[in-house]
Motif scaffolding. Structure first.
Motif, PDB file in Angstrom:
ATOM      1  N   SER A  11      35.166  37.192  46.903  1.00 15.47           N
ATOM      2  CA  SER A  11      34.959  36.037  46.019  1.00 15.47           C
ATOM      3  C   SER A  11      35.560  36.288  44.634  1.00 15.47           C
ATOM      4  N   LEU A  12      35.422  37.537  44.135  1.00 21.74           N
ATOM      5  CA  LEU A  12      36.009  37.863  42.835  1.00 21.74           C
ATOM      6  C   LEU A  12      37.538  37.803  42.886  1.00 21.74           C
ATOM      7  N   ALA A  13      38.110  38.307  43.999  1.00 25.71           N
ATOM      8  CA  ALA A  13      39.566  38.240  44.158  1.00 25.71           C
ATOM      9  C   ALA A  13      40.035  36.789  44.223  1.00 25.71           C
ATOM     10  N   ALA A  14      39.269  35.955  44.924  1.00 25.22           N
ATOM     11  CA  ALA A  14      39.628  34.534  45.010  1.00 25.22           C
ATOM     12  C   ALA A  14      39.573  33.871  43.639  1.00 25.22           C
ATOM     13  N   GLN A  15      38.579  34.265  42.826  1.00 25.87           N
ATOM     14  CA  GLN A  15      38.476  33.707  41.483  1.00 25.87           C
ATOM     15  C   GLN A  15      39.702  34.069  40.634  1.00 25.87           C
ATOM     16  N   LEU A  16      40.121  35.339  40.703  1.00 25.77           N
ATOM     17  CA  LEU A  16      41.298  35.762  39.947  1.00 25.77           C
ATOM     18  C   LEU A  16      42.555  35.052  40.434  1.00 25.77           C
ATOM     19  N   ALA A  17      42.667  34.874  41.752  1.00 26.45           N
ATOM     20  CA  ALA A  17      43.817  34.158  42.310  1.00 26.45           C
ATOM     21  C   ALA A  17      43.808  32.702  41.873  1.00 26.45           C
ATOM     22  N   LEU A  18      42.614  32.092  41.848  1.00 28.73           N
ATOM     23  CA  LEU A  18      42.500  30.707  41.375  1.00 28.73           C
ATOM     24  C   LEU A  18      42.840  30.607  39.887  1.00 28.73           C
ATOM     25  N   ASP A 422      53.793  21.612  44.395  1.00 25.72           N
ATOM     26  CA  ASP A 422      53.313  21.506  45.783  1.00 25.72           C
ATOM     27  C   ASP A 422      52.807  22.858  46.287  1.00 25.72           C
ATOM     28  N   GLU A 423      53.548  23.911  45.985  1.00 27.38           N
ATOM     29  CA  GLU A 423      53.141  25.246  46.421  1.00 27.38           C
ATOM     30  C   GLU A 423      51.834  25.667  45.758  1.00 27.38           C
ATOM     31  N   GLU A 424      51.695  25.347  44.470  1.00 32.21           N
ATOM     32  CA  GLU A 424      50.459  25.709  43.775  1.00 32.21           C
ATOM     33  C   GLU A 424      49.283  24.906  44.292  1.00 32.21           C
ATOM     34  N   ALA A 425      49.522  23.658  44.683  1.00 26.38           N
ATOM     35  CA  ALA A 425      48.438  22.852  45.247  1.00 26.38           C
ATOM     36  C   ALA A 425      47.930  23.468  46.556  1.00 26.38           C
ATOM     37  N   ILE A 426      48.847  23.978  47.365  1.00 25.34           N
ATOM     38  CA  ILE A 426      48.454  24.658  48.617  1.00 25.34           C
ATOM     39  C   ILE A 426      47.664  25.923  48.300  1.00 25.34           C
ATOM     40  N   ASN A 427      48.171  26.706  47.309  1.00 28.07           N
ATOM     41  CA  ASN A 427      47.457  27.920  46.912  1.00 28.07           C
ATOM     42  C   ASN A 427      46.051  27.597  46.422  1.00 28.07           C
ATOM     43  N   LEU A 428      45.943  26.486  45.679  1.00 30.14           N
ATOM     44  CA  LEU A 428      44.632  26.083  45.162  1.00 30.14           C
ATOM     45  C   LEU A 428      43.646  25.859  46.293  1.00 30.14           C
ATOM     46  N   MET A 429      44.085  25.163  47.324  1.00 30.42           N
ATOM     47  CA  MET A 429      43.204  24.903  48.468  1.00 30.42           C
ATOM     48  C   MET A 429      42.902  26.173  49.248  1.00 30.42           C
ATOM     49  N   GLU A 430      43.902  27.023  49.431  1.00 31.47           N
ATOM     50  CA  GLU A 430      43.716  28.239  50.218  1.00 31.47           C
ATOM     51  C   GLU A 430      42.743  29.208  49.545  1.00 31.47           C
ATOM     52  N   PHE A 431      42.904  29.394  48.228  1.00 31.12           N
ATOM     53  CA  PHE A 431      42.007  30.321  47.534  1.00 31.12           C
ATOM     54  C   PHE A 431      40.607  29.721  47.363  1.00 31.12           C
ATOM     55  N   GLN A 432      40.548  28.383  47.299  1.00 27.51           N
ATOM     56  CA  GLN A 432      39.232  27.738  47.281  1.00 27.51           C
ATOM     57  C   GLN A 432      38.498  27.999  48.594  1.00 27.51           C
ATOM     58  N   LYS A 433      39.222  27.870  49.707  1.00 28.32           N
ATOM     59  CA  LYS A 433      38.619  28.168  51.012  1.00 28.32           C
ATOM     60  C   LYS A 433      38.199  29.635  51.100  1.00 28.32           C
ATOM     61  N   MET A 434      39.052  30.510  50.566  1.00 32.33           N
ATOM     62  CA  MET A 434      38.732  31.940  50.576  1.00 32.33           C
ATOM     63  C   MET A 434      37.439  32.199  49.809  1.00 32.33           C
ATOM     64  N   TYR A 435      37.301  31.567  48.647  1.00 31.26           N
ATOM     65  CA  TYR A 435      36.095  31.756  47.847  1.00 31.26           C
ATOM     66  C   TYR A 435      34.873  31.223  48.585  1.00 31.26           C
ATOM     67  N   GLN A 436      35.001  30.019  49.138  1.00 30.85           N
ATOM     68  CA  GLN A 436      33.866  29.416  49.845  1.00 30.85           C
ATOM     69  C   GLN A 436      33.469  30.242  51.071  1.00 30.85           C
ATOM     70  N   ALA A 437      34.477  30.778  51.770  1.00 32.56           N
ATOM     71  CA  ALA A 437      34.187  31.591  52.962  1.00 32.56           C
ATOM     72  C   ALA A 437      33.439  32.860  52.584  1.00 32.56           C
ATOM     73  N   ASN A 438      33.843  33.493  51.484  1.00 35.35           N
ATOM     74  CA  ASN A 438      33.165  34.706  51.055  1.00 35.35           C
ATOM     75  C   ASN A 438      31.743  34.411  50.578  1.00 35.35           C
ATOM     76  N   MET A 439      31.568  33.276  49.935  1.00 35.20           N
ATOM     77  CA  MET A 439      30.216  32.897  49.537  1.00 35.20           C
ATOM     78  C   MET A 439      29.355  32.616  50.764  1.00 35.20           C
ATOM     79  N   LYS A 440      29.943  32.081  51.828  1.00 36.66           N
ATOM     80  CA  LYS A 440      29.212  31.857  53.076  1.00 36.66           C
ATOM     81  C   LYS A 440      28.798  33.195  53.687  1.00 36.66           C
ATOM     82  N   VAL A 441      29.711  34.192  53.598  1.00 36.91           N
ATOM     83  CA  VAL A 441      29.376  35.534  54.116  1.00 36.91           C
ATOM     84  C   VAL A 441      28.186  36.107  53.355  1.00 36.91           C
ATOM     85  N   ILE A 442      28.156  35.912  52.051  1.00 36.99           N
ATOM     86  CA  ILE A 442      27.024  36.401  51.251  1.00 36.99           C
ATOM     87  C   ILE A 442      25.734  35.714  51.672  1.00 36.99           C
TER      88      ILE A 442
END
Length: 457
Positions: A11-18, A422-442
């Motif tokens: 989740s911390l890595a996703a935050q930095l990527a975001l 366009d590429e940054e918009a995709i990254n935004l969604m991907e790292f958002q999913k990464m963050y949400q997935a890690n929060m789900k794991v917690i």
């Protein structure tokens, strides 16, 4: 529990990527901004042999920068500055020399036409006066063109004097940024914004003068002229100055540390190189050639008049006065000459036009012109105009090429370093999913922990 630690690191890595993605999106229209990205690295097991790993970390924030492409862009800026700064001067000279109302060729034609007209009635005072008027008009055209070129030389000197302080200011900024970048990178900080600011200044500098840039291990960049003289070495900066020469030209000096270098003209590049090259190789030779023609016109016409006799049988007097150093006009009609003084007679007989015919023939006499060699008097200006036109056309062609190369270099740089929305918009969604997935794991880990506690109760 390791599962929580793994998810927390994710989740911390996703935050930095975001955070990096949001910075890119915020600067999508910022000129010179280099996009950044979080570089993720997996962490191995720590102590537990049966652990899958210890999560993830952001090993660094990466700048998407290609050294070759940015150096290519700087070289293109130098070529574009060199070609663009000289074209207005070339265009002005073409217009003045090619205009029938101001060209020397037209003035020569009018003068020799007046001589031809007088050959029909050599004793006619109005026709003789018309020759003096035509001679004065021709002289004024020489002087007008000489004034245009003299004004161009003044403008070039002033422009060069204005460019050098800009170069000195930019090199000071680059040296200061070198110091800040080296200091920040030594402590592990993110110097991307400082590097972008420095690259922008180097880009502006390269448009003013051709430079070579060498990257250093500490993150600084050394900048030098094409001929090798240093401009910026780490935190040390040089000072450029222009020395005026007796002939009106300028010599560039570089003071670095306790040394002073004289820079030979010819390969400076940028606006400074373009101005120096145009003045040295086009304007000064052209001005000298115009002076050569004026001198030859004055000398040949005066010599031929001296060989003849005026209407009253007296010896011929000079029609022209030539003085290349005169501030009021290098070619003038003698103030004392009158219509009756024109020596048209070859033998002193009234009504004879033998010497007038020789005057008319001077148009087909060969003269020496410094930049084009030996040519006919009547063709000299036409050949100079043709040479100038070729120089202008060549510069226009090189300018068009430089504009294309610069545009392509900027596009190549942007393909790597520029922000793609366009590429940054995709990254935004991907790292958002990464963050949400890690929060789900917690959340799952917490449920498992609660279940374990309930079983032990």
């Amino acid at each position: 529990m390791s599962i929580i630690n793994n998810a927390l690191s994710g989740s911390l890595a996703a935050q930095l990527a975001l955070d990096a993605t949001s910075q890119n999106i915020a600067n999508v229209k910022t000129v010179g901004y280099t996009r950044q990205g979080a570089l993720l690295a997996a962490l191995g097991p720590r102590g537990n042999l049966h652990s899958a790993g210890s999560g993830v970390e952001v090993s660094s924030l990466m700048r998407f920068s290609d050294s070759y492409k940015i150096h290519q862009m700087w070289r293109a800026a130098s070529d574009l500055g060199q070609r663009s700064v000289t074209q207005p001067y070339l265009t002005q000279l073409e217009q003045v020399m090619g205009d029938d109302e101001s060209s020397i060729s037209s003035g020569l034609d009018t003068f020799f036409s007046a001589l031809n007209a007088a050959s029909l009635e050599p004793s006619s005072t109005p026709l003789r006066q018309q020759i003096i008027t035509a001679a004065n008009t021709m002289a004024q055209r020489f002087n007008t063109l000489n004034d245009v070129m003299r004004n161009q030389r003044t403008a070039i000197r002033q422009q060069m004097d204005a460019v050098v302080p800009q170069i000195n200011l930019l090199t000071k900024d680059i040296a200061a940024l070198n110091e800040k970048i080296a200091s920040m990178q030594a402590t592990g900080g993110n110097a991307s914004a400082l590097i972008d600011a420095r690259d922008q200044r180097i880009d502006t500098l390269s448009g003013l003068v051709g430079v070579e840039v060498v990257d250093q291990a500490d993150g600084s960049r050394n900048v030098s002229l094409r001929s090798g003289q240093p401009l910026v070495i780490g935190r040390t900066v040089s000072t450029l100055s222009l020395q005026s020469n007796p002939d009106g030209s300028k010599t560039l000096n570089v003071a670095f540390a306790n040394e002073t270098f004289t820079v030979a003209g010819g390969n400076l590049g940028g606006q400074l190189g373009g101005l120096d090259d145009f003045q040295r190789n086009t304007l000064v030779p052209l001005q000298q050639s115009i002076a050569d023609i004026a001198k030859e016109v004055s000398a040949t016409v005066n010599a031929q008049l001296a060989a003849g006799f005026a209407a009253d049988g007296s010896a011929g007097v000079p029609l022209f006065v030539f003085d290349a150093s005169s501030a009021t006009g290098m070619l003038k009609v003698s103030g004392s000459v009158q219509a009756k003084d024109l020596a048209f007679s070859a033998d002193g007989t009234a009504g004879d036009s033998g010497n007038l015919q020789k005057l008319i023939g001077l148009k087909d006499q060969s003269i020496a012109v410094s930049s084009i060699g030996t040519v006919l008097l009547g063709d000299a200006n036409t050949q100079l105009l043709g040479k100038l036109g070729m120089d202008s056309k060549q510069n226009q062609s090189l300018l068009a090429t430089a504009e294309t190369v610069r545009s392509q270099a900027k596009e190549n740089w942007a393909a790597t370093s520029g922000v793609n929305a366009d590429e940054e918009a995709i990254n935004l969604m991907e790292f958002q999913k990464m963050y949400q997935a890690n929060m789900k794991v917690i959340a799952v880990a917490n449920e498992l922990f609660d279940s374990t506690l309930a079983m032990m109760a």
